[in-house]
Design a protein around this motif. Sequence first.
Motif, PDB file in Angstrom:
ATOM      1  N   GLN A  85       0.600  -7.202   8.339  1.00 31.23           N
ATOM      2  CA  GLN A  85       1.830  -6.528   7.960  1.00 31.23           C
ATOM      3  C   GLN A  85       1.829  -6.037   6.516  1.00 31.23           C
ATOM      4  N   ILE A  86       1.255  -6.804   5.597  1.00 29.40           N
ATOM      5  CA  ILE A  86       1.279  -6.336   4.214  1.00 29.40           C
ATOM      6  C   ILE A  86       0.372  -5.135   4.023  1.00 29.40           C
ATOM      7  N   ASN A  87      -0.546  -4.931   4.953  1.00 29.69           N
ATOM      8  CA  ASN A  87      -1.454  -3.789   4.850  1.00 29.69           C
ATOM      9  C   ASN A  87      -1.053  -2.631   5.747  1.00 29.69           C
ATOM     10  N   HIS A  88       0.116  -2.739   6.399  1.00 27.71           N
ATOM     11  CA  HIS A  88       0.656  -1.625   7.162  1.00 27.71           C
ATOM     12  C   HIS A  88       1.496  -0.772   6.224  1.00 27.71           C
ATOM     13  N   SER A  89       0.891   0.170   5.586  1.00 30.54           N
ATOM     14  CA  SER A  89       1.590   1.007   4.615  1.00 30.54           C
ATOM     15  C   SER A  89       2.136   2.254   5.301  1.00 30.54           C
ATOM     16  N   ALA A  90       3.410   2.216   5.597  1.00 29.45           N
ATOM     17  CA  ALA A  90       4.101   3.367   6.185  1.00 29.45           C
ATOM     18  C   ALA A  90       3.441   3.856   7.470  1.00 29.45           C
ATOM     19  N   ASN A  91       2.884   2.940   8.257  1.00 29.47           N
ATOM     20  CA  ASN A  91       2.397   3.301   9.576  1.00 29.47           C
ATOM     21  C   ASN A  91       3.582   3.283  10.527  1.00 29.47           C
ATOM     22  N   LYS A 111       4.048  10.602   3.862  1.00 28.95           N
ATOM     23  CA  LYS A 111       2.601  10.750   3.784  1.00 28.95           C
ATOM     24  C   LYS A 111       2.013   9.543   3.071  1.00 28.95           C
ATOM     25  N   VAL A 112       0.934   9.012   3.614  1.00 30.94           N
ATOM     26  CA  VAL A 112       0.302   7.818   3.045  1.00 30.94           C
ATOM     27  C   VAL A 112      -1.213   8.024   2.946  1.00 30.94           C
ATOM     28  N   ILE A 113      -1.749   7.740   1.764  1.00 29.15           N
ATOM     29  CA  ILE A 113      -3.203   7.660   1.576  1.00 29.15           C
ATOM     30  C   ILE A 113      -3.460   6.316   0.916  1.00 29.15           C
ATOM     31  N   LYS A 114      -4.074   5.413   1.638  1.00 29.63           N
ATOM     32  CA  LYS A 114      -4.254   4.060   1.117  1.00 29.63           C
ATOM     33  C   LYS A 114      -5.392   4.008   0.093  1.00 29.63           C
ATOM     34  N   ALA A 115      -5.181   3.178  -0.927  1.00 30.93           N
ATOM     35  CA  ALA A 115      -6.192   2.964  -1.961  1.00 30.93           C
ATOM     36  C   ALA A 115      -6.861   1.619  -1.765  1.00 30.93           C
ATOM     37  N   SER A 116      -8.131   1.555  -2.027  1.00 35.36           N
ATOM     38  CA  SER A 116      -8.830   0.271  -1.990  1.00 35.36           C
ATOM     39  C   SER A 116      -8.606  -0.458  -3.306  1.00 35.36           C
ATOM     40  N   SER A 117      -8.880  -1.731  -3.298  1.00 38.55           N
ATOM     41  CA  SER A 117      -8.697  -2.528  -4.518  1.00 38.55           C
ATOM     42  C   SER A 117      -9.566  -2.017  -5.662  1.00 38.55           C
ATOM     43  N   SER A 118     -10.741  -1.538  -5.344  1.00 41.72           N
ATOM     44  CA  SER A 118     -11.655  -1.055  -6.384  1.00 41.72           C
ATOM     45  C   SER A 118     -11.168   0.221  -7.055  1.00 41.72           C
ATOM     46  N   GLY A 221       7.096  18.653  -0.987  1.00 39.39           N
ATOM     47  CA  GLY A 221       8.395  18.164  -0.540  1.00 39.39           C
ATOM     48  C   GLY A 221       8.306  17.038   0.461  1.00 39.39           C
ATOM     49  N   GLN A 222       7.102  16.519   0.692  1.00 36.15           N
ATOM     50  CA  GLN A 222       6.922  15.413   1.633  1.00 36.15           C
ATOM     51  C   GLN A 222       7.258  14.080   0.963  1.00 36.15           C
ATOM     52  N   ASN A 223       7.829  13.161   1.748  1.00 32.42           N
ATOM     53  CA  ASN A 223       7.991  11.794   1.255  1.00 32.42           C
ATOM     54  C   ASN A 223       6.612  11.165   1.137  1.00 32.42           C
ATOM     55  N   ILE A 224       6.386  10.432   0.067  1.00 31.31           N
ATOM     56  CA  ILE A 224       5.064   9.845  -0.141  1.00 31.31           C
ATOM     57  C   ILE A 224       5.173   8.354  -0.392  1.00 31.31           C
ATOM     58  N   THR A 225       4.174   7.633   0.066  1.00 33.85           N
ATOM     59  CA  THR A 225       4.084   6.185  -0.110  1.00 33.85           C
ATOM     60  C   THR A 225       2.677   5.848  -0.586  1.00 33.85           C
ATOM     61  N   GLY A 226       2.592   4.946  -1.550  1.00 41.31           N
ATOM     62  CA  GLY A 226       1.299   4.494  -2.041  1.00 41.31           C
ATOM     63  C   GLY A 226       0.887   5.177  -3.326  1.00 41.31           C
ATOM     64  N   ILE A 227       0.255   4.427  -4.223  1.00 40.35           N
ATOM     65  CA  ILE A 227      -0.115   4.936  -5.543  1.00 40.35           C
ATOM     66  C   ILE A 227      -1.146   6.063  -5.462  1.00 40.35           C
ATOM     67  N   THR A 229      -1.488   8.240  -2.949  1.00 41.81           N
ATOM     68  CA  THR A 229      -0.762   9.420  -2.472  1.00 41.81           C
ATOM     69  C   THR A 229       0.008  10.054  -3.615  1.00 41.81           C
ATOM     70  N   ALA A 230       0.636   9.215  -4.440  1.00 38.52           N
ATOM     71  CA  ALA A 230       1.427   9.711  -5.561  1.00 38.52           C
ATOM     72  C   ALA A 230       0.557  10.366  -6.628  1.00 38.52           C
ATOM     73  N   SER A 231      -0.570   9.737  -6.927  1.00 40.06           N
ATOM     74  CA  SER A 231      -1.456  10.273  -7.953  1.00 40.06           C
ATOM     75  C   SER A 231      -1.968  11.654  -7.564  1.00 40.06           C
TER      76      SER A 231
END
Length: 854
Positions: A85-91, A111-118, A221-227, A229-231
Amino acid sequence: MQKLKEKIHNFLFSGPKVSHLEHESEEDKVSFYSSITYLTLHRVFHYFIVGIVFLIFILVGFGGGYALGIVRQQSIPTVKQLSQQINHSANSATLYYADNQKIATVTPDTKVIKASSSELTPLIKKAVTATEDETFYKHHGVLPKSIVRAVISELLGIGVQTGGSTLTQQLVKMQFLTSQTTWRRKITEMLYARKLENHFSKEQIITAYLNAAPYGKNNSGQNITGIKTASEGIFGKSIKDLSLPQAAFLAGLPQSPSVYTPFNSNGEVKKDLSLAMRRKDIVLFRMYRNGDITKSQYQNAKKYDLKKDFLKPTVAPEVKKQNSYLYNLAFNKGMDILTNYLIRQDNLKVSDVKKDTNRYSQYQNNAYQLLHQKGYQIHTTINKSLYSEVNKIVKNTNLGEDHTSVDYNSSTNKWTNTTEHVQNGTVVIDNATGKVLAFSGGVDFENSQTNHAFDTYRSPGSSIKPYLVYAPAIENNIISSQTALADFPTHFGKYIPTDYNSTVQNKFVSAQEALAKSYNLPAVNLYSRLRSSGLNLKSTMNKLGLSLTNNEYKSLGIALGGTDYGFSVADNASAFSNFYNDGKRASVYYIDKVTDPSGKVIYKHKQKTQRVYSSGTAYIMQKMLRQVVKTGTASALNGLLDFDDSTLIGKTGTSNDYRDIWFNGSTPGITISSWIGYDNYYGHTYNLNSSSSTTNLTLWANIANALYRTDPSIFKIDAVSAQPASVKRSTVLKETGTLPGTVSWNNQDITLDGETTTALSLKAASPASAEFGIGASNKNYDLFYNHYQGQSNKYGEILLYTGKTISKNTKNIDSLFVSLGSSKKSSEESSSSRRSSSQSSNNNVYSNTGNSRN
């Protein structure tokens, strides 16, 4: 001092008799009274402190007990579920068929683009922790001061505050909980946070947080989730290339993304960014205060013109929205279920919250967002193969003429070309469970999004007769399957019912024949008897899941389907299914379960079965409804079916002017109900033609054949119902439905005998009686007995009612009847419905003649 204490003691406890202070000096008196004041205040303060401590113990005790109660009730997810669940980012949510095959994924609104820890640089981590949780790397998920602040806020009447939550708690709230600020949610949030800290590293937690946090909108104009995606969506950069002011800006967005986001809904940069820039400066200051950056870096970053770094507007790629009858049905029901779940999670009653429209709407909006942003799963009962077959048949069947017109659309204020097809609603349900196995919502979703299986309500026509008229009459020992019912010209005040096409049979007909051939007059006469008997038909219909008003029950036209609003196809199918479920109705349903992103089941359907009729009544109705298919209004099915139809029962129905055509058909395993008709948008009054009943029966047969080829086991065609002990079999006269015997009519003894038949009932057969039928007048009996004794009259000749007028005092009928001979043609149904409604906001107005066909 000792002397002073003695004086004080004497003053306090000796009462008014003590007068020695009169001889003391003024200085001693002042000292004396000052001491009293001091000792009194000291004791009061002492009691106050004790009281406060006692109160705190009580509050801690009650609060601890309350919290402990929540802890015991709350099921904490497993480590695996937490990780999921903590890794379900806006799915967004996923909809499933009964066999776990995917129907569709809910179209995400972010819109979500997940980032890895690295990919997460020290700069972005420092910006986030300095802003949101400066002790993130030191605490264990919960800060004691936040608990104290919450308690004080509650005691002061401020309410449970959300400020001061740790970054771990914020992750919990985003991924697991709702935004409702209640004690239950706050305590649950702390429990989850502690478990996260016990089983996941700080790097895992901050990565999950940065992937789940909302960041407003991008330059499309899309809603965005995740650092990440924002960057990329705000600055067009990867995380590692962010400058200090850019990182600070992004770190400040999650606190209030809708306020601080730099772009509006069309991707253009907002004119006023003062609040967003102020938030960026706060982040920079906290980084400086925390020692993450130098004073020089802080000042330079604060002065930096960030606005020039925002991306230029661009058009977002078009996302094809998921839309179909099945998708909309499952999503909307899933949202209702989730809404109610969220309400109950806050220890509130759904019925109470619904009284407050705004409050309930807030919960609905919350559920809507969760389904678009979180990985919920909605599992339906729909069998993919069966569903595909039903819709394939409907799509490839010509149900009638299309009508095209130019109409004014008030919602768009434009004239538009509209085409109305003959629509269909079909539902296939399992009799024993009420489970919907398949359905057809319409012939063309693009043309009409109205779900005609569940969301339109139409006049049921004569399909209402089995469960409103005949079954209650059998259940209450008013008739047997062979009881004679009057089908003679008659009137009830100004209401003059007839059979199909204004005909009357002009004879007594058995209950079984009247139902099989759907004669109207016998049904109205029988319903009139039921009503005068004081039976609680409303209770019976409610158990069948059918809601009618008191005024509707008072109208005799209801016996022919003359409802105000009508029934949905699902309602009709569910009601009819009771006859092959031992007289019990299982509530119809199509959502089996709903799970949250961790896999926890938050809703599971609980089967609700309610007895409507006795086993004996259900058995007798099976035998009577079998004749509808064998010799009655559904006999067109003979030769069309590819399977053994010996256990098939059914009932047809048609409303006035062929507005609505129905067929309910059941085998021991399933019920298939089919309706066809026009939507009649924009006030149109399109009707079907006289052959539409055959068209619908052919459609029903094709659907049944396709389902049987796909899965014959659901039909249970070999299941034979055993006759219950309560059912009595009697040999009775075909003419009268009674035992043979001698009766007296007009002072003449008449022996009733002749051809016999088998009657089924819940009581012993009725003895011979002069007035053996239901709904007959003396004139009708005169006609019968004269005919029975060999006189030539019009008894049994179908009469056409060619002119009807009623005198003002309604006592006499001035009418003309024309003999049509003794035709064996069945008199099909027809019904009246004062109004048939559809959720398309279109209401069709019907006359209340009460004549029905089929």
